[in-house]
Design a protein around this motif. Structure first.
Motif, PDB file in Angstrom:
ATOM      1  N   MET A  32      31.871   0.143 -34.176  1.00  0.00           N
ATOM      2  CA  MET A  32      31.722   1.051 -33.236  1.00  0.00           C
ATOM      3  C   MET A  32      30.229   0.999 -32.448  1.00  0.00           C
ATOM      4  O   MET A  32      29.279   0.618 -33.173  1.00  0.00           O
ATOM      5  N   VAL A  33      29.878   1.709 -31.236  1.00  0.00           N
ATOM      6  CA  VAL A  33      28.842   1.481 -30.740  1.00  0.00           C
ATOM      7  C   VAL A  33      28.445   2.930 -30.131  1.00  0.00           C
ATOM      8  O   VAL A  33      29.395   3.357 -29.771  1.00  0.00           O
ATOM      9  N   ILE A  34      27.227   3.049 -30.374  1.00  0.00           N
ATOM     10  CA  ILE A  34      26.859   4.539 -29.831  1.00  0.00           C
ATOM     11  C   ILE A  34      25.670   4.415 -28.849  1.00  0.00           C
ATOM     12  O   ILE A  34      24.776   3.486 -29.049  1.00  0.00           O
ATOM     13  N   MET A  35      25.425   5.128 -28.071  1.00  0.00           N
ATOM     14  CA  MET A  35      24.304   5.322 -27.060  1.00  0.00           C
ATOM     15  C   MET A  35      23.929   6.460 -26.568  1.00  0.00           C
ATOM     16  O   MET A  35      24.880   7.507 -26.626  1.00  0.00           O
ATOM     17  N   SER A  36      22.734   6.798 -26.044  1.00  0.00           N
ATOM     18  CA  SER A  36      22.441   7.956 -25.262  1.00  0.00           C
ATOM     19  C   SER A  36      23.441   8.285 -23.828  1.00  0.00           C
ATOM     20  O   SER A  36      24.046   7.320 -23.268  1.00  0.00           O
ATOM     21  N   MET A  37      23.529   9.447 -23.449  1.00  0.00           N
ATOM     22  CA  MET A  37      24.114   9.707 -22.482  1.00  0.00           C
ATOM     23  C   MET A  37      23.575   8.733 -21.140  1.00  0.00           C
ATOM     24  O   MET A  37      24.404   8.634 -20.277  1.00  0.00           O
ATOM     25  N   GLU A  38      22.126   8.966 -21.058  1.00  0.00           N
ATOM     26  CA  GLU A  38      21.278   8.163 -19.865  1.00  0.00           C
ATOM     27  C   GLU A  38      22.009   6.603 -20.115  1.00  0.00           C
ATOM     28  O   GLU A  38      22.319   6.189 -18.757  1.00  0.00           O
ATOM     29  N   THR A  39      21.937   6.062 -20.933  1.00  0.00           N
ATOM     30  CA  THR A  39      22.145   4.744 -21.366  1.00  0.00           C
ATOM     31  C   THR A  39      23.779   4.582 -20.811  1.00  0.00           C
ATOM     32  O   THR A  39      24.065   3.405 -20.122  1.00  0.00           O
ATOM     33  N   PHE A  40      24.585   5.306 -21.211  1.00  0.00           N
ATOM     34  CA  PHE A  40      25.778   5.304 -20.796  1.00  0.00           C
ATOM     35  C   PHE A  40      26.048   5.345 -19.237  1.00  0.00           C
ATOM     36  O   PHE A  40      26.864   4.523 -18.846  1.00  0.00           O
ATOM     37  N   GLU A  41      25.469   6.191 -18.803  1.00  0.00           N
ATOM     38  CA  GLU A  41      25.706   6.499 -17.251  1.00  0.00           C
ATOM     39  C   GLU A  41      24.947   5.362 -16.508  1.00  0.00           C
ATOM     40  O   GLU A  41      25.517   4.657 -15.610  1.00  0.00           O
ATOM     41  N   LYS A  42      23.969   4.662 -17.005  1.00  0.00           N
ATOM     42  CA  LYS A  42      23.434   3.518 -16.328  1.00  0.00           C
ATOM     43  C   LYS A  42      24.255   2.502 -16.335  1.00  0.00           C
ATOM     44  O   LYS A  42      24.573   1.671 -15.508  1.00  0.00           O
ATOM     45  N   SER A  43      24.936   2.188 -17.705  1.00  0.00           N
ATOM     46  CA  SER A  43      25.935   1.150 -17.760  1.00  0.00           C
ATOM     47  C   SER A  43      26.958   1.281 -16.947  1.00  0.00           C
ATOM     48  O   SER A  43      27.454   0.254 -16.344  1.00  0.00           O
ATOM     49  N   VAL A  44      27.626   2.223 -16.958  1.00  0.00           N
ATOM     50  CA  VAL A  44      28.811   2.653 -15.952  1.00  0.00           C
ATOM     51  C   VAL A  44      28.378   2.499 -14.506  1.00  0.00           C
ATOM     52  O   VAL A  44      29.275   1.717 -13.708  1.00  0.00           O
ATOM     53  N   PHE A  45      27.212   2.899 -13.769  1.00  0.00           N
ATOM     54  CA  PHE A  45      26.649   2.813 -12.756  1.00  0.00           C
ATOM     55  C   PHE A  45      26.540   1.201 -12.349  1.00  0.00           C
ATOM     56  O   PHE A  45      27.102   0.698 -11.406  1.00  0.00           O
ATOM     57  N   LEU A  46      26.043   0.194 -13.222  1.00  0.00           N
ATOM     58  CA  LEU A  46      25.897  -0.914 -13.060  1.00  0.00           C
ATOM     59  C   LEU A  46      27.243  -1.781 -12.855  1.00  0.00           C
ATOM     60  O   LEU A  46      27.348  -2.564 -12.172  1.00  0.00           O
ATOM     61  N   SER A  47      27.978  -1.394 -13.842  1.00  0.00           N
ATOM     62  CA  SER A  47      29.241  -2.038 -13.805  1.00  0.00           C
ATOM     63  C   SER A  47      30.071  -1.985 -12.486  1.00  0.00           C
ATOM     64  O   SER A  47      30.804  -2.666 -11.852  1.00  0.00           O
ATOM     65  N   ASN A  48      30.092  -0.665 -11.891  1.00  0.00           N
ATOM     66  CA  ASN A  48      30.760  -0.039 -10.979  1.00  0.00           C
ATOM     67  C   ASN A  48      29.870  -0.761  -9.513  1.00  0.00           C
ATOM     68  O   ASN A  48      30.593  -1.635  -8.608  1.00  0.00           O
ATOM     69  N   LEU A  49      28.613  -1.101  -9.629  1.00  0.00           N
ATOM     70  CA  LEU A  49      27.955  -1.852  -8.722  1.00  0.00           C
ATOM     71  C   LEU A  49      28.396  -3.128  -8.524  1.00  0.00           C
ATOM     72  O   LEU A  49      28.636  -3.737  -7.556  1.00  0.00           O
ATOM     73  N   HIS A  50      28.407  -3.858  -9.750  1.00  0.00           N
ATOM     74  CA  HIS A  50      29.039  -5.360  -9.696  1.00  0.00           C
ATOM     75  C   HIS A  50      30.205  -5.497  -9.609  1.00  0.00           C
ATOM     76  O   HIS A  50      30.806  -6.555  -8.693  1.00  0.00           O
ATOM     77  N   GLU A  51      31.110  -4.338  -9.483  1.00  0.00           N
ATOM     78  CA  GLU A  51      32.685  -4.397  -9.377  1.00  0.00           C
ATOM     79  C   GLU A  51      32.452  -4.537  -7.594  1.00  0.00           C
ATOM     80  O   GLU A  51      33.243  -5.194  -7.125  1.00  0.00           O
ATOM     81  N   LYS A  52      31.749  -3.406  -7.146  1.00  0.00           N
ATOM     82  CA  LYS A  52      31.798  -3.749  -5.599  1.00  0.00           C
ATOM     83  C   LYS A  52      31.324  -4.531  -4.852  1.00  0.00           C
ATOM     84  O   LYS A  52      31.640  -5.135  -3.979  1.00  0.00           O
ATOM     85  N   LEU A  53      30.150  -5.188  -5.567  1.00  0.00           N
ATOM     86  CA  LEU A  53      29.441  -6.566  -5.202  1.00  0.00           C
ATOM     87  C   LEU A  53      30.717  -7.556  -5.078  1.00  0.00           C
ATOM     88  O   LEU A  53      30.599  -8.407  -4.050  1.00  0.00           O
ATOM     89  N   ALA A  54      31.346  -7.863  -6.127  1.00  0.00           N
ATOM     90  CA  ALA A  54      32.430  -8.852  -6.219  1.00  0.00           C
ATOM     91  C   ALA A  54      33.196  -8.502  -5.126  1.00  0.00           C
ATOM     92  O   ALA A  54      33.551  -9.716  -4.371  1.00  0.00           O
ATOM     93  N   LEU A  55      33.957  -7.395  -4.653  1.00  0.00           N
ATOM     94  CA  LEU A  55      34.657  -7.082  -3.860  1.00  0.00           C
ATOM     95  C   LEU A  55      34.177  -7.471  -2.346  1.00  0.00           C
ATOM     96  O   LEU A  55      34.927  -8.076  -1.494  1.00  0.00           O
ATOM     97  N   ALA A  56      32.902  -7.139  -2.274  1.00  0.00           N
ATOM     98  CA  ALA A  56      32.161  -7.330  -0.993  1.00  0.00           C
ATOM     99  C   ALA A  56      32.140  -8.962  -0.818  1.00  0.00           C
ATOM    100  O   ALA A  56      32.380  -9.391   0.304  1.00  0.00           O
ATOM    101  N   GLU A  57      31.858  -9.701  -1.937  1.00  0.00           N
ATOM    102  CA  GLU A  57      31.774 -11.194  -1.820  1.00  0.00           C
ATOM    103  C   GLU A  57      32.994 -11.852  -1.357  1.00  0.00           C
ATOM    104  O   GLU A  57      33.143 -12.766  -0.605  1.00  0.00           O
TER     105      GLU A  57
END
Length: 86
Positions: A37-62
Motif C-alpha cells: 500500500m501507499v500512504i501520504m499526508s492529506m496535503e500531498t494527496f490534495e496536491k496530487s488530486v489537483f495536479l491530476s485534475n489539471l492534467h485532465e483539463k489540459l488534455a481536454l483543452a488540447e
C-alpha cells in the motif's frame, strides 16, 4: 528517492505521520518484501488530486484546439457581454 517502510513500522504512528509530512511524497509500505500500500499526508494527496485534475483539463483543452473547437477571445467576451447585458 522513494521512502519504503515495512508494514510492521506502521505500529509507530507518530513516526510514520512525521515522515509523511516531512517528505511531502507518498510512502510505500511493503508486506513480506512486496509492495502492499501507499500512504501520504492529506496535503500531498490534495496536491496530487489537483495536479491530476489539471492534467485532465489540459488534455481536454488540447483536444478541443486540435478539433478546431476554439473561439476568438474578443468574440467570446463580446458574446458574454451581450448575454449578461454588461
Amino acid at each position: 528517492m522513494p521512502h519504503i517502510v515495512p508494514i510492521r513500522d506502521l505500529k509507530n504512528t507518530t513516526s510514520i505521520s512525521n515522515l509523511c509530512h516531512e517528505t511531502s511524497e507518498p510512502i510505500f509500505v511493503t508486506k513480506n518484501g512486496y509492495g502492499d500500500m501507499v500512504i501520504m499526508s492529506m496535503e500531498t494527496f490534495e496536491k496530487s488530486v489537483f495536479l491530476s485534475n489539471l492534467h485532465e483539463k489540459l488534455a481536454l483543452a488540447e483536444a478541443d484546439v486540435k478539433a478546431g473547437r476554439v473561439f476568438d477571445a474578443d468574440d467570446a467576451i463580446s458574446d458574454i457581454r451581450k448575454k449578461y447585458g454588461l
